[in-house]
Write a protein that holds these residues in place. Sequence first.
Motif, mmCIF file in Angstrom:
data_model
loop_
_atom_site.group_PDB
_atom_site.id
_atom_site.type_symbol
_atom_site.label_atom_id
_atom_site.label_comp_id
_atom_site.label_asym_id
_atom_site.label_seq_id
_atom_site.Cartn_x
_atom_site.Cartn_y
_atom_site.Cartn_z
ATOM 1 N N ALA A 161 8.063 55.202 0.475
ATOM 2 C CA ALA A 161 7.993 53.835 -0.049
ATOM 3 C C ALA A 161 8.965 52.933 0.697
ATOM 4 O O ALA A 161 10.081 53.341 1.045
ATOM 5 N N ASP A 162 8.548 51.688 0.931
ATOM 6 C CA ASP A 162 9.372 50.686 1.589
ATOM 7 C C ASP A 162 10.000 49.806 0.510
ATOM 8 O O ASP A 162 9.329 48.951 -0.073
ATOM 9 N N MET A 163 11.292 50.011 0.233
ATOM 10 C CA MET A 163 11.947 49.259 -0.842
ATOM 11 C C MET A 163 12.158 47.795 -0.482
ATOM 12 O O MET A 163 12.364 46.967 -1.363
ATOM 13 N N ARG A 164 12.107 47.459 0.783
ATOM 14 C CA ARG A 164 12.212 46.042 1.152
ATOM 15 C C ARG A 164 11.026 45.266 0.613
ATOM 16 O O ARG A 164 11.154 44.131 0.149
ATOM 17 N N THR A 165 9.855 45.881 0.674
ATOM 18 C CA THR A 165 8.645 45.232 0.167
ATOM 19 C C THR A 165 8.588 45.283 -1.349
ATOM 20 O O THR A 165 8.272 44.287 -2.016
ATOM 21 N N LEU A 166 8.918 46.438 -1.930
ATOM 22 C CA LEU A 166 8.767 46.629 -3.373
ATOM 23 C C LEU A 166 9.776 45.835 -4.187
ATOM 24 O O LEU A 166 9.519 45.505 -5.351
ATOM 25 N N THR A 167 10.954 45.544 -3.625
ATOM 26 C CA THR A 167 11.992 44.841 -4.388
ATOM 27 C C THR A 167 12.282 43.455 -3.846
ATOM 28 O O THR A 167 13.276 42.838 -4.231
ATOM 29 N N ALA A 168 11.448 42.961 -2.924
ATOM 30 C CA ALA A 168 11.661 41.628 -2.353
ATOM 31 C C ALA A 168 11.711 40.578 -3.479
ATOM 32 O O ALA A 168 10.992 40.679 -4.468
ATOM 33 N N PRO A 169 12.582 39.565 -3.345
ATOM 34 C CA PRO A 169 13.419 39.249 -2.172
ATOM 35 C C PRO A 169 14.741 40.026 -2.122
ATOM 36 O O PRO A 169 15.514 39.854 -1.193
ATOM 37 N N GLY A 204 3.309 54.760 -2.709
ATOM 38 C CA GLY A 204 4.512 53.996 -2.413
ATOM 39 C C GLY A 204 4.328 52.499 -2.478
ATOM 40 O O GLY A 204 5.202 51.748 -2.061
ATOM 41 N N SER A 205 3.187 52.030 -3.006
ATOM 42 C CA SER A 205 2.915 50.597 -3.036
ATOM 43 C C SER A 205 3.230 49.964 -4.387
ATOM 44 O O SER A 205 3.104 48.753 -4.546
ATOM 45 N N PRO A 238 15.496 53.462 -14.997
ATOM 46 C CA PRO A 238 14.610 54.352 -14.247
ATOM 47 C C PRO A 238 13.604 53.519 -13.442
ATOM 48 O O PRO A 238 12.998 52.584 -13.973
ATOM 49 N N TYR A 239 13.434 53.870 -12.157
ATOM 50 C CA TYR A 239 12.460 53.209 -11.280
ATOM 51 C C TYR A 239 11.303 54.183 -11.055
ATOM 52 O O TYR A 239 11.514 55.332 -10.663
ATOM 53 N N ILE A 240 10.081 53.723 -11.287
ATOM 54 C CA ILE A 240 8.894 54.566 -11.162
ATOM 55 C C ILE A 240 8.126 54.138 -9.916
ATOM 56 O O ILE A 240 7.628 53.011 -9.834
ATOM 57 N N ILE A 241 8.058 55.045 -8.941
ATOM 58 C CA ILE A 241 7.363 54.752 -7.685
ATOM 59 C C ILE A 241 6.071 55.567 -7.643
ATOM 60 O O ILE A 241 6.089 56.777 -7.845
ATOM 61 N N GLY A 242 4.942 54.883 -7.372
ATOM 62 C CA GLY A 242 3.636 55.520 -7.379
ATOM 63 C C GLY A 242 3.356 56.331 -6.135
ATOM 64 O O GLY A 242 4.124 56.324 -5.168
ATOM 65 N N ILE A 273 12.211 54.938 1.653
ATOM 66 C CA ILE A 273 12.460 56.134 0.842
ATOM 67 C C ILE A 273 11.479 57.222 1.228
ATOM 68 O O ILE A 273 10.280 56.973 1.382
ATOM 69 N N GLU A 274 12.003 58.441 1.369
ATOM 70 C CA GLU A 274 11.165 59.609 1.601
ATOM 71 C C GLU A 274 11.525 60.672 0.565
ATOM 72 O O GLU A 274 12.703 60.863 0.259
#
Length: 371
Positions: free
Chosen positions: A288-296, A340-341, A333-337, A265-266
Amino acid sequence: MRRVRSTCKKWNTLSRSRSFKKKHLGVQAKLATKEKEFMVVTMIDYKVDLMSVNFEGELLCMKRQGTLVTPDASDQIYVSQVIHCDGLLLCIMKDNPRVLAFNPYCGQPRWFPPTTDNSPYINAYSYALGYNNSSSSIAKSYRILSFAMVDYAEPKVVELKIYDFNSSSSWRVLDFTPDWFIYSYSHGVALKGNTYWFAQPRNSETPPSQGGDPCFLLCFDFTSEAFGPRLPLPFMWGAEDTVSLSNARDDQLAVLFQRVDTLQIEIWVTTKVEPNTVSWGTKLFLSADMRTLTAPIQFMFSYCGPTFFIDEDKKVAVIFDKSKDLRRRRNTPYIIGEDGSSLKEVDLGESPNKDLEPLVCPYVPSSVLLK
């Protein structure tokens, strides 16, 4: 304001005066600044709410300030689209062809006739709200744009209509043949009286990421009643990528972009934006890398473009979509810091319609009166 008016006749008269509204909004703005909160409009399951938002640490706190009801407060109003511009809301009814414009803080509704009768493509119509930005104009002249672009119909449907609050008794058809395409689910964003969309080249079979014509930002200028030139985006879009627009700092645009191959995400913010020109910051607001944040779970936001808002002080983004489980039944709602971590979710309850995306847009109250 409705509770104030119901107190007595004197308060009812006073609360409707323009000077009182301006003073009230000034006090509200000072309190909001002190509390570091701001307003948003949400549309969830066809219901429209005005919400105050602030962050307590990394927690999102949303408080309902009011719900859209009929002028006599006798019934809930259900809408399929809601658009904000200059403190006014434009609502497209769910089961009624009429269009409603009103100021939530003034409680002053105005109904408009439907743009079309018995059209088989009624769900393909999109709307925008803006005003005349001419320096020679003493007062703002608000206008509604309605358009439909249907590529799957034969012959193809392209229709644009406009309604002037001050002079029209009916919709006027604009003679225009575009060489670009805006999907009906694309959320336009009003900025300084004009509206901006994410648009694509018409009938292009090759996506930009494979060498086709690039996608772009497009503005409808309500003063000239015409679309401006193609404006560049800070990324190269692919056919299955997600793109969405929002407001930033009241006079700038923010764009969210998620790549389908990497799920990255950008979020970019403009440094200058006008109907004929745009420039973007050299640094991402958020990545943010959603693969990492929402794994698996490999989570991709809706292709319809999830709506979102950003808090530039807290350096966070709040993205409204369905839950990331396979049923996609819950409004979330998704809250991204900032870095992005971190990713947090807020459960706003189950939705009876999994295909109806929740909507959010920043809201700035005003004392604008509708004639």
